[in-house]
Design a protein around this motif. Structure first.
Motif, short mmCIF file in Angstrom:
data_model
loop_
_atom_site.label_atom_id
_atom_site.label_comp_id
_atom_site.label_asym_id
_atom_site.label_seq_id
_atom_site.Cartn_x
_atom_site.Cartn_y
_atom_site.Cartn_z
N TYR A 126 9.16 6.63 3.16
CA TYR A 126 9.02 7.65 2.48
C TYR A 126 9.50 7.68 1.08
O TYR A 126 10.67 7.28 0.91
CB TYR A 126 9.86 9.00 3.13
CG TYR A 126 9.82 10.20 2.58
CD1 TYR A 126 8.33 10.57 1.62
CD2 TYR A 126 10.79 10.97 2.47
CE1 TYR A 126 8.48 11.77 0.93
CE2 TYR A 126 10.52 12.13 1.89
CZ TYR A 126 9.31 12.75 1.11
OH TYR A 126 9.48 13.64 0.43
N TRP A 127 8.72 7.80 0.27
CA TRP A 127 9.03 7.65 -1.32
C TRP A 127 9.15 9.11 -1.78
O TRP A 127 8.18 10.03 -2.16
CB TRP A 127 7.83 7.01 -2.11
CG TRP A 127 8.09 6.72 -3.67
CD1 TRP A 127 9.13 7.11 -4.21
CD2 TRP A 127 7.26 5.83 -4.37
NE1 TRP A 127 8.91 6.81 -5.68
CE2 TRP A 127 7.81 5.75 -5.50
CE3 TRP A 127 6.19 5.10 -4.22
CZ2 TRP A 127 7.32 5.05 -6.79
CZ3 TRP A 127 5.66 4.48 -5.19
CH2 TRP A 127 6.27 4.50 -6.63
N ALA A 128 10.29 9.51 -1.97
CA ALA A 128 10.58 11.13 -2.07
C ALA A 128 10.41 11.14 -3.68
O ALA A 128 10.97 10.59 -4.34
CB ALA A 128 11.71 11.62 -1.49
N MET B 210 0.83 -1.33 -0.09
CA MET B 210 0.03 0.12 0.13
C MET B 210 0.90 1.32 0.08
O MET B 210 1.77 1.28 0.77
CB MET B 210 -1.07 0.06 1.39
CG MET B 210 -1.98 -1.17 1.27
SD MET B 210 -3.32 -0.79 -0.13
CE MET B 210 -4.19 0.42 0.87
N VAL B 211 0.69 2.28 -0.80
CA VAL B 211 1.24 3.42 -0.99
C VAL B 211 0.44 4.59 -0.93
O VAL B 211 -0.47 4.53 -2.01
CB VAL B 211 2.29 3.52 -2.24
CG1 VAL B 211 2.70 4.81 -2.37
CG2 VAL B 211 3.23 2.34 -2.26
N LEU B 212 0.49 5.58 -0.11
CA LEU B 212 -0.32 6.81 -0.36
C LEU B 212 0.37 7.70 -1.07
O LEU B 212 1.44 8.20 -1.25
CB LEU B 212 -0.44 7.44 1.24
CG LEU B 212 -1.25 8.82 1.29
CD1 LEU B 212 -2.56 8.73 0.73
CD2 LEU B 212 -1.11 9.49 2.63
N ASP B 213 -0.51 8.06 -2.13
CA ASP B 213 0.08 9.03 -3.31
C ASP B 213 -0.47 10.46 -2.73
O ASP B 213 -1.62 10.93 -3.18
CB ASP B 213 -0.53 8.67 -4.55
CG ASP B 213 0.02 9.87 -5.68
OD1 ASP B 213 0.85 10.46 -5.57
OD2 ASP B 213 -0.55 9.81 -6.78
N TYR B 214 0.63 11.16 -1.87
CA TYR B 214 0.26 12.36 -1.16
C TYR B 214 0.64 13.47 -2.19
O TYR B 214 1.90 14.12 -1.74
CB TYR B 214 0.95 12.48 0.14
CG TYR B 214 0.33 13.39 0.97
CD1 TYR B 214 -0.83 13.57 1.51
CD2 TYR B 214 1.40 14.46 1.57
CE1 TYR B 214 -1.21 14.55 2.18
CE2 TYR B 214 0.81 15.37 2.31
CZ TYR B 214 -0.47 15.64 2.67
OH TYR B 214 -0.75 16.58 3.56
N GLU B 215 -0.38 13.88 -3.13
CA GLU B 215 0.05 15.31 -3.76
C GLU B 215 -1.26 15.80 -4.19
O GLU B 215 -2.42 15.37 -3.90
CB GLU B 215 0.85 14.67 -4.96
CG GLU B 215 0.26 13.68 -5.95
CD GLU B 215 1.02 13.12 -6.88
OE1 GLU B 215 2.01 14.22 -7.46
OE2 GLU B 215 1.11 11.95 -7.48
N PRO C 93 2.76 1.19 5.87
CA PRO C 93 2.86 1.44 4.35
C PRO C 93 3.94 2.62 3.92
O PRO C 93 4.69 3.04 4.88
CB PRO C 93 1.20 2.23 3.99
CG PRO C 93 1.04 2.71 5.30
CD PRO C 93 1.65 2.07 6.43
N MET C 94 3.94 2.86 2.81
CA MET C 94 4.76 3.97 2.17
C MET C 94 3.92 4.91 1.69
O MET C 94 2.93 4.99 1.48
CB MET C 94 5.68 3.40 1.03
CG MET C 94 6.70 4.09 0.50
SD MET C 94 7.77 3.47 -0.94
CE MET C 94 8.64 2.38 0.22
#
Length: 214
Positions: free
Chosen positions: A56-58, A1-6, A32-33
């Motif tokens: 953190y996926w930067a 699971m990855v939250l696309d925070y944008e 999650p990431m």
């Protein structure tokens, strides 16, 4: 699971990130990431990820020139993954691609999907993380390890057999986050025990203590 925070999600701030990540952890036992541009992180963002042990996926693009794969240094000390280009050019594909680097091995990447000891972290790695304070202490530690699918008693037994006394000599190209991942700890823990003022500034030849307090 990855939250696309944008985009529109940014208006909700760090508490939204915390609630989303905690919901995933509660339902799956797996931290999650979170994907977010380095320049758009809201106040408290890094602290939320560190407290929940989430990756953190930067995203940051130093150059918009067409380019191929590379392994650039992490743009921030706590990055687990780095999207460094949106103009990637690879054989067999006609358009541009996003390019990413992951700061860890296949086992570490798989743990974001499984969170289980069999396919995730070894007892030795978990013991190092306990020494680093990653899993908390007391009942919180037991609950978190159990929720993630690990044998908390076995981890504690290994912790009792080990001592936090290892060290590492910094090499050219190292980052604090990459060293932390290699030893199963966090860049914040390394910064604290080594009294590093700026986590972005470490030097070849510098000796870092890896072992930390329980």
């Amino acid at each position: 699971m990855v939250l696309d925070y944008e985009s529109q999600a940014l208006q909700f701030g760090s508490d939204y990130v915390r609630r989303w990540c905690q919901r995933v952890i509660d339902r799956t036992g797996i931290p999650p990431m979170v994907y977010c541009s380095t320049g758009q992180r809201p106040s408290g963002f890094d602290a939320v990820l560190a407290r929940l042990d989430c990756g953190y996926w930067a995203a940051a693009y130093p150059s918009m020139a067409p380019q191929g794969y590379s392994q650039p240094p992490a743009p921030v000390p706590n990055a687990a993954m780095y999207q460094y280009a949106s103009t990637g050019v690879l054989p067999g594909y006609a358009g541009y691609l996003d390019l990413n680097a992951f700061f860890g091995n296949a086992e570490a990447l798989n743990a974001y999907a499984t969170g289980k000891a069999g396919a995730g972290k070894s007892i030795d790695q978990l013991a190092r993380e306990v020494w680093a304070g990653v899993w908390g202490s007391g009942k919180e530690r037991i609950d978190r390890l159990t929720a993630a699918g690990y044998d908390a008693a076995a981890v504690q037994a290994r912790v009792n057999e080990t001592a936090p006394d290892s060290s590492y000599t910094v090499r050219a190209g190292d980052t604090l986050s990459a060293i932390a991942m290699r030893y199963g700890t966090t860049w914040q823990a390394l910064q604290q025990v080594n009294r590093i003022a700026d986590p972005n500034l470490i030097y070849p030849g510098q000796t870092l203590l890896i072992g930390l307090t329980k």
